[in-house]
Motif scaffolding. Sequence first.
Motif, mmCIF file in Angstrom:
data_model
loop_
_atom_site.group_PDB
_atom_site.id
_atom_site.type_symbol
_atom_site.label_atom_id
_atom_site.label_comp_id
_atom_site.label_asym_id
_atom_site.label_seq_id
_atom_site.Cartn_x
_atom_site.Cartn_y
_atom_site.Cartn_z
ATOM 1 N N ALA A 188 0.834 -1.210 0.000
ATOM 2 C CA ALA A 188 0.000 0.000 0.000
ATOM 3 C C ALA A 188 0.865 1.255 0.000
ATOM 4 C CB ALA A 188 -0.939 -0.006 1.204
ATOM 5 N N CYS A 189 1.966 1.246 0.736
ATOM 6 C CA CYS A 189 2.885 2.388 0.722
ATOM 7 C C CYS A 189 3.462 2.614 -0.670
ATOM 8 C CB CYS A 189 4.012 2.174 1.725
ATOM 9 S SG CYS A 189 3.515 2.247 3.453
ATOM 10 N N LEU A 190 3.800 1.531 -1.346
ATOM 11 C CA LEU A 190 4.312 1.649 -2.707
ATOM 12 C C LEU A 190 3.243 2.165 -3.666
ATOM 13 C CD1 LEU A 190 6.438 -1.601 -2.850
ATOM 14 C CD2 LEU A 190 7.290 0.750 -2.831
ATOM 15 N N GLU A 191 1.990 1.740 -3.474
ATOM 16 C CA GLU A 191 0.894 2.253 -4.304
ATOM 17 C C GLU A 191 0.796 3.765 -4.169
ATOM 18 O OE1 GLU A 191 -2.488 0.132 -2.817
ATOM 19 O OE2 GLU A 191 -2.252 -1.499 -4.267
ATOM 20 N N ILE A 192 0.891 4.259 -2.942
ATOM 21 C CA ILE A 192 0.823 5.710 -2.723
ATOM 22 C C ILE A 192 2.016 6.399 -3.372
ATOM 23 C CG2 ILE A 192 1.003 7.515 -0.965
ATOM 24 C CD1 ILE A 192 -0.789 5.787 0.795
ATOM 25 N N GLY A 193 3.198 5.824 -3.193
ATOM 26 C CA GLY A 193 4.392 6.423 -3.781
ATOM 27 C C GLY A 193 4.366 6.453 -5.294
ATOM 28 N N LEU A 194 3.813 5.419 -5.901
ATOM 29 C CA LEU A 194 3.802 5.326 -7.359
ATOM 30 C C LEU A 194 2.568 5.938 -8.005
ATOM 31 C CD1 LEU A 194 5.092 1.654 -7.730
ATOM 32 C CD2 LEU A 194 6.363 3.753 -8.242
ATOM 33 N N HIS A 195 1.417 5.853 -7.324
ATOM 34 C CA HIS A 195 0.153 6.256 -7.944
ATOM 35 C C HIS A 195 -0.616 7.322 -7.161
ATOM 36 C CE1 HIS A 195 0.828 2.849 -10.558
ATOM 37 N NE2 HIS A 195 0.857 2.041 -9.522
ATOM 38 N N ASN A 196 -0.063 7.764 -6.042
ATOM 39 C CA ASN A 196 -0.683 8.789 -5.198
ATOM 40 C C ASN A 196 -2.028 8.372 -4.619
ATOM 41 O OD1 ASN A 196 1.406 10.695 -5.428
ATOM 42 N ND2 ASN A 196 0.611 11.331 -7.413
ATOM 43 N N SER A 197 -2.294 7.077 -4.523
ATOM 44 C CA SER A 197 -3.541 6.640 -3.902
ATOM 45 C C SER A 197 -3.445 5.172 -3.496
ATOM 46 C CB SER A 197 -4.728 6.817 -4.851
ATOM 47 O OG SER A 197 -4.626 5.929 -5.940
ATOM 48 N N SER A 198 -4.283 4.823 -2.506
ATOM 49 C CA SER A 198 -4.386 3.442 -2.049
ATOM 50 C C SER A 198 -5.690 3.311 -1.285
ATOM 51 C CB SER A 198 -3.213 3.078 -1.145
ATOM 52 O OG SER A 198 -3.371 1.776 -0.638
ATOM 53 N N GLU A 199 -6.320 2.155 -1.396
ATOM 54 C CA GLU A 199 -7.551 1.881 -0.657
ATOM 55 C C GLU A 199 -7.257 1.303 0.724
ATOM 56 O OE1 GLU A 199 -10.668 2.579 -1.724
ATOM 57 O OE2 GLU A 199 -9.724 3.541 -3.455
ATOM 58 N N PHE A 200 -5.997 1.122 1.044
ATOM 59 C CA PHE A 200 -5.571 0.477 2.283
ATOM 60 C C PHE A 200 -5.894 1.351 3.496
ATOM 61 C CE2 PHE A 200 -2.389 -0.883 5.409
ATOM 62 C CZ PHE A 200 -2.456 -2.256 5.303
ATOM 63 N N ASN A 201 -6.352 0.721 4.573
ATOM 64 C CA ASN A 201 -6.604 1.428 5.828
ATOM 65 C C ASN A 201 -5.343 1.339 6.683
ATOM 66 O OD1 ASN A 201 -7.382 2.383 8.305
ATOM 67 N ND2 ASN A 201 -9.094 0.991 8.551
#
Length: 60
Positions: free
Chosen positions: A34-47
């Motif tokens: 999830a951290c990588l999703e935010i870093g790469l795509h600026n978003s994540s559905e992870f809580n």
Amino acid sequence: MSRTVSARIPTKMHDELRERCNLIGESINDFIVACLEIGLHNSSEFNFGDELLNESDNNP
């Protein structure tokens, strides 16, 4: 298919990561993905459990 990534992180950071994952009931792997999703795509559905941390900070 998935791939494996290895990283060296400070012991204190790993301890904090493990504690957070235990608090929210998620695996370290899912948290890091999830951290990588935010870093790469600026978003994540992870809580990430921010609400739980705020609650525990307010309850001595």
